[in-house]
Design a protein around this motif. Structure first.
Motif, mmCIF file in Angstrom:
data_model
loop_
_atom_site.group_PDB
_atom_site.id
_atom_site.type_symbol
_atom_site.label_atom_id
_atom_site.label_comp_id
_atom_site.label_asym_id
_atom_site.label_seq_id
_atom_site.Cartn_x
_atom_site.Cartn_y
_atom_site.Cartn_z
ATOM 1 N N THR A 204 -64.372 14.404 -11.353
ATOM 2 C CA THR A 204 -63.898 14.892 -12.782
ATOM 3 C C THR A 204 -62.687 15.096 -12.862
ATOM 4 O O THR A 204 -61.204 15.740 -12.447
ATOM 5 C CB THR A 204 -65.276 14.917 -14.052
ATOM 6 N N THR A 205 -62.809 16.657 -14.632
ATOM 7 C CA THR A 205 -61.889 17.446 -15.097
ATOM 8 C C THR A 205 -61.288 18.279 -14.000
ATOM 9 O O THR A 205 -60.313 19.318 -14.475
ATOM 10 C CB THR A 205 -61.648 17.846 -16.079
ATOM 11 N N ARG A 206 -62.535 18.791 -13.197
ATOM 12 C CA ARG A 206 -62.285 20.419 -11.572
ATOM 13 C C ARG A 206 -62.428 21.538 -12.368
ATOM 14 O O ARG A 206 -60.930 22.058 -12.697
ATOM 15 C CB ARG A 206 -60.961 19.971 -10.658
ATOM 16 N N PRO A 207 -63.334 21.136 -13.472
ATOM 17 C CA PRO A 207 -63.324 22.266 -14.898
ATOM 18 C C PRO A 207 -63.495 23.641 -13.859
ATOM 19 O O PRO A 207 -63.975 24.171 -13.190
ATOM 20 C CB PRO A 207 -64.442 22.465 -15.119
ATOM 21 N N ASP A 208 -63.612 24.691 -14.454
ATOM 22 C CA ASP A 208 -62.983 26.019 -14.066
ATOM 23 C C ASP A 208 -64.854 26.275 -13.730
ATOM 24 O O ASP A 208 -65.853 25.957 -13.992
ATOM 25 C CB ASP A 208 -63.145 27.336 -14.762
ATOM 26 N N PRO A 209 -64.646 26.359 -12.164
ATOM 27 C CA PRO A 209 -65.962 26.150 -11.403
ATOM 28 C C PRO A 209 -67.364 27.794 -11.805
ATOM 29 O O PRO A 209 -68.014 26.991 -12.041
ATOM 30 C CB PRO A 209 -66.039 26.352 -10.102
ATOM 31 N N ARG A 210 -66.370 28.601 -12.236
ATOM 32 C CA ARG A 210 -67.853 29.797 -12.752
ATOM 33 C C ARG A 210 -68.361 29.192 -14.436
ATOM 34 O O ARG A 210 -69.658 30.499 -14.285
ATOM 35 C CB ARG A 210 -66.414 30.804 -13.583
ATOM 36 N N GLY A 211 -68.030 28.328 -14.827
ATOM 37 C CA GLY A 211 -68.864 28.173 -16.108
ATOM 38 C C GLY A 211 -70.372 27.282 -15.073
ATOM 39 O O GLY A 211 -71.169 27.447 -15.670
ATOM 40 N N ILE A 212 -69.319 26.333 -14.066
ATOM 41 C CA ILE A 212 -70.785 25.983 -13.842
ATOM 42 C C ILE A 212 -71.509 26.654 -13.111
ATOM 43 O O ILE A 212 -72.775 26.155 -13.262
ATOM 44 C CB ILE A 212 -70.076 24.677 -12.592
ATOM 45 N N ILE A 213 -71.265 28.029 -12.488
ATOM 46 C CA ILE A 213 -72.034 28.256 -11.316
ATOM 47 C C ILE A 213 -73.119 29.384 -12.217
ATOM 48 O O ILE A 213 -73.908 29.385 -12.210
ATOM 49 C CB ILE A 213 -71.041 29.276 -10.834
ATOM 50 N N ALA A 214 -72.320 29.738 -13.803
ATOM 51 C CA ALA A 214 -72.808 30.379 -14.564
ATOM 52 C C ALA A 214 -73.747 29.672 -15.822
ATOM 53 O O ALA A 214 -75.225 30.281 -15.968
ATOM 54 C CB ALA A 214 -71.831 30.583 -15.754
ATOM 55 N N ASP A 215 -73.585 28.069 -15.722
ATOM 56 C CA ASP A 215 -74.960 27.119 -16.320
ATOM 57 C C ASP A 215 -75.848 27.120 -14.804
ATOM 58 O O ASP A 215 -76.685 26.958 -15.938
ATOM 59 C CB ASP A 215 -73.924 25.962 -17.341
#
Length: 293
Positions: A204-215
């Motif tokens: 995908t857009t390779r978003p900030d992985p910190r957001g995935i890890i937090a959510d």
């Protein structure tokens, strides 16, 4: 993977013969009826899961010992769910384009929550969440366990995952008896769920992985939260959130709460594109592994 993507689950075949997943479900249902009794239903559930896994692993080892790998390939193709997943999710988008009522009926085929009062956004969100979770359970995890432990690993995973979907609920009937199925399913999906999240992030857009890890930990499941969080951030949409089960509203938090809240059929289409991109990456990985092997 190519066979599954090409043919999926042909009705002409499974209309005449029982699908292996159906047979697994019947066996688990029999165990539930026969052994889910007092006293000590938790220990009986543990014993049933141990027996089911030993039986599945033994059957896999016996079939794998055959002089040809053709049977292994066919069984894996049958137990993958890429095309059927895409078809079911796409059916929701197509139905939603007709009407909200059609969308509700279509999404009720793939989710366990209440659907009678869903609006367009809730229908689309449910379909996308199902796409992300079942990508992990129905595609990534079977391939992973087949790669790691061959046909025994695949069959042990499938019998466990099927058991979890049937008895792994915190209900008065199944909280004790289904405890072993739920915990073992959590364990077996620990790596595949995070691998699915990584693959979704990559395509995908390779978003900030910190957001995935937090959510990801916001999800009620220790594993499903990972692909759902990756899908939410990758498509910049909000997933999870409040929903109703058996008439009771559950106030679950949103995953990627800052993402788009108004969703529709086009967002389901975008999720389907992600499913095929992840499948493509996995197919390339499988080819490389086969050549190296």
């Amino acid at each position: 993977m190519l066979l599954d993507a090409a043919f999926g689950e042909p009705r002409w075949l499974w209309g005449r013969f029982p699908h292996p997943a159906i047979l697994m479900g019947q066996l688990i249902g029999w165990c539930d009826q026969r052994f889910n009794t007092e006293p000590n239903p938790r220990m009986k559930g543990i014993a049933c899961m141990a027996a089911l896994c030993v039986g599945a692993g033994t059957l896999g080892a016996l079939v794998q010992a055959l002089p040809t790998g053709l049977v292994d390939m066919i069984i894996l193709a049958v137990l993958l769910a890429q095309k059927s997943l895409v078809q079911h999710v796409a059916a929701v988008a197509d139905a939603l384009r007709l009407s909200v009522g059609d969308g509700r009926r279509a999404v009720a085929m793939i989710v366990g929550r209440d659907t009678v009062e869903m609006d367009q956004t809730a229908i689309a969100r449910s379909a996308i969440e199902s796409a992300a979770e079942n990508l992990s359970d129905g595609v990534i995890a079977p391939i992973f366990w087949f790669a790691v432990a061959g046909l025994p690993g695949l069959l042990i995973y499938k019998i466990t995952n099927t058991a979890d979907s049937m008895i792994g609920y915190r209900t008065p009937r199944h909280e004790a008896f289904g405890w072993a199925a739920a915990r073992l399913d959590d364990l077996l999906n620990l790596i595949p769920a995070r691998l699915a999240a990584l693959l979704i992030w990559a395509v995908t857009t390779r978003p900030d992985p910190r957001g995935i890890i937090a959510d990801a930990p916001l999800h009620r499941s220790p594993n499903a939260g990972w692909p759902e969080a990756a899908m939410a951030h990758g498509l910049d949409i909000a997933l999870s959130g409040p929903r109703s089960y058996f008439g009771a509203l559950r106030d679950y938090p949103f995953v990627n709460a800052d993402g788009a809240r108004e969703l529709g059929p086009a967002d389901i289409d975008r999720a389907i594109v992600v499913l095929w991109r992840v499948w493509g990456v996995m197919a390339v990985c499988a080819l490389v592994m086969a050549v190296i092997g």
